[in-house]
Structures are given as structure tokens and as C-alpha cells.
Design an enzyme around this catalytic site. Structure first.
Site, short mmCIF file in Angstrom:
data_model
loop_
_atom_site.label_atom_id
_atom_site.label_comp_id
_atom_site.label_asym_id
_atom_site.label_seq_id
_atom_site.Cartn_x
_atom_site.Cartn_y
_atom_site.Cartn_z
N ASP A 33 0.85 -1.19 0.00
CA ASP A 33 0.00 0.00 0.00
C ASP A 33 0.89 1.25 0.00
O ASP A 33 1.88 1.31 0.71
CB ASP A 33 -0.90 0.00 1.25
CG ASP A 33 -2.03 1.01 1.13
OD1 ASP A 33 -3.20 0.58 1.05
OD2 ASP A 33 -1.75 2.23 1.15
N ILE A 34 0.50 2.24 -0.84
CA ILE A 34 1.32 3.44 -1.01
C ILE A 34 1.26 4.35 0.21
O ILE A 34 2.15 5.16 0.45
CB ILE A 34 0.89 4.20 -2.29
CG1 ILE A 34 2.02 5.03 -2.85
CG2 ILE A 34 -0.34 5.05 -2.04
CD1 ILE A 34 1.74 5.56 -4.26
N HIS A 105 -10.38 -4.62 -3.33
CA HIS A 105 -9.05 -4.91 -2.77
C HIS A 105 -9.20 -5.37 -1.33
O HIS A 105 -10.07 -4.92 -0.60
CB HIS A 105 -8.14 -3.68 -2.85
CG HIS A 105 -8.75 -2.42 -2.33
ND1 HIS A 105 -9.66 -1.68 -3.05
CD2 HIS A 105 -8.61 -1.79 -1.15
CE1 HIS A 105 -10.04 -0.64 -2.34
NE2 HIS A 105 -9.44 -0.67 -1.18
P1 5GP Z 1 -9.89 1.79 0.55
O1 5GP Z 1 -10.18 2.92 1.51
O2 5GP Z 1 -10.47 2.05 -0.81
O3 5GP Z 1 -10.27 0.46 1.11
O4 5GP Z 1 -8.30 1.77 0.43
C1 5GP Z 1 -7.58 2.15 -0.72
C2 5GP Z 1 -6.12 1.93 -0.44
O5 5GP Z 1 -5.40 2.04 -1.65
C3 5GP Z 1 -5.50 2.95 0.55
O6 5GP Z 1 -4.90 2.25 1.63
C4 5GP Z 1 -4.47 3.68 -0.30
O7 5GP Z 1 -3.32 4.02 0.42
C5 5GP Z 1 -4.16 2.67 -1.41
N1 5GP Z 1 -3.77 3.28 -2.67
C6 5GP Z 1 -4.42 4.27 -3.33
N2 5GP Z 1 -3.79 4.56 -4.48
C7 5GP Z 1 -2.71 3.74 -4.55
C8 5GP Z 1 -1.65 3.58 -5.51
O8 5GP Z 1 -1.56 4.25 -6.54
N3 5GP Z 1 -0.72 2.63 -5.24
C9 5GP Z 1 -0.77 1.85 -4.12
N4 5GP Z 1 0.20 0.96 -3.96
N5 5GP Z 1 -1.74 1.99 -3.19
C10 5GP Z 1 -2.70 2.92 -3.40
#
Ligand code: 5GP
Ligand code: ZN
Length: 150
Positions: A33-34, A105
Site C-alpha cells: 500500500d502506497i 481490494h
Molecule cells: P480503501 O479505503 O479504498 O479500502 O483503500 C484504498 C487503499 O489504496 C489505501 O490504503 C491507499 O493508500 C491505497 N492506494 C491508493 N492509491 C494507490 C496507488 O496508486 N498505489 C498503491 N500501492 N496503493 C494505493
């Protein structure tokens, strides 16, 4: 809702956006995760675009937990001392449920201390508790052949 064409995770799958890959199979990709909420925070995604769990065909869901398990073990989280080391598997569906990226995810979030990682709020819902038997009966009807036999 994003389409596959403008989806950031589809771009990662295609290699148009870089990521730190952990495991890749024909149907699944896992990467760091980024913006980690804890050291070792990883994401496991199906290589099939869909915003929510119910949008993804079953065969693209099958490896998500086994891959998360492999990464948990590689991360040293397989310590059977639940008071000191643990991890959360999180999968958000919908903006109201904290989803930001509209491609399914699974988060693997290590929990090694109280300051980092996932914090969980679990408010009680007295109304739901009162209705639980009624709701159970409704769900059994809607589940049809999949319903547990009583
Ligand atoms: P959600 O809140 O949708 O469950 O989590 C999305 C996750 O995706 C977050 O933890 C965020 O840091 C991660 N994320 C968003 N954009 C990117 C990206 O471009 N690369 C990576 N590796 N992680 C990402
Ligand atoms: Zn996508």
C-alpha cells in the site's frame, strides 16, 4: 464509480502505474500500500475490474485470502501470541463503508501496537438485535438453495 479505463488499480495491473509487487498470479496481484497505516500494509486485488465484492466473479475471488495468508506468514505475523502480534484483513465496499478506490481490494494490515494499524469501532445496534430472528428468517428465504438446512 470508476470504469476499468480510468481505474488506478487496473493501471497497476497493466503496468501503466508502478507498484511494489509482492505476489502475482494470472488472476491476482498483491503489492505494498502506497500510504500504509502500519509497516507491511499490503493490498491484494483481483485482476478483474469491479468496484465491490459482488461485482467480481467467484474465480477471481478464490486466491485473495490464500495470497493474504502467504504475505502474513512472510511478514512474520504468524506468531501465535494474540496479545502481541496480529493482523486485520479488511475489504471495504462503498464510500459509506470507507472505500476510496473503486476496484475490489483486500487490505492486510499488521497490528503490532496500538498506535498503528487499524482501529475498529463497533457500535452496538439495539434495533438490529431485536430484529435478528426475523431477519434470519428473511435471509434464509432469499438464500434459497444456498440456505443452511435447519
Ligand atoms: P480503501 O479505503 O479504498 O479500502 O483503500 C484504498 C487503499 O489504496 C489505501 O490504503 C491507499 O493508500 C491505497 N492506494 C491508493 N492509491 C494507490 C496507488 O496508486 N498505489 C498503491 N500501492 N496503493 C494505493
Ligand atoms: Zn479496476
Amino acid at each position: 464509480m470508476s470504469s476499468a479505463a480510468n481505474c488506478i488499480f487496473c493501471k497497476i495491473v497493466k503496468g501503466d502505474i508502478p507498484c511494489l509487487k509482492l505476489i502475482e498470479t494470472p488472476k491476482t496481484l498483491a503489492f505494498m500500500d502506497i500510504q500504509p497505516t502500519a509497516s507491511g500494509h499490503a493490498l491484494i486485488i483481483p485482476k478483474h475490474h469491479g468496484a465491490m465484492l459482488h461485482n467480481i466473479p467467484d474465480d477471481y475471488l478464490q486466491e485473495l485470502l490464500p495470497v493474504a495468508k502467504k504475505i502474513a506468514i512472510a511478514s512474520g505475523l504468524d506468531v501465535n501470541d494474540p496479545n502481541t502480534v496480529g493482523y486485520n484483513i479488511l475489504q471495504n465496499n462503498g464510500r459509506i463503508a470507507h472505500q476510496v478506490v473503486d476496484h475490489v481490494h483486500v487490505h492486510l494490515i499488521p497490528k503490532r501496537d496500538q498506535a498503528t494499524g487499524l482501529g475498529v469501532g463497533w457500535p452496538s445496534d439495539a434495533g438490529a438485535a431485536e430484529r435478528v430472528k426475523e431477519l434470519h428468517a428473511e435471509l434464509l428465504k432469499k438464500l434459497g438453495d444456498d440456505a443452511a438446512k435447519m
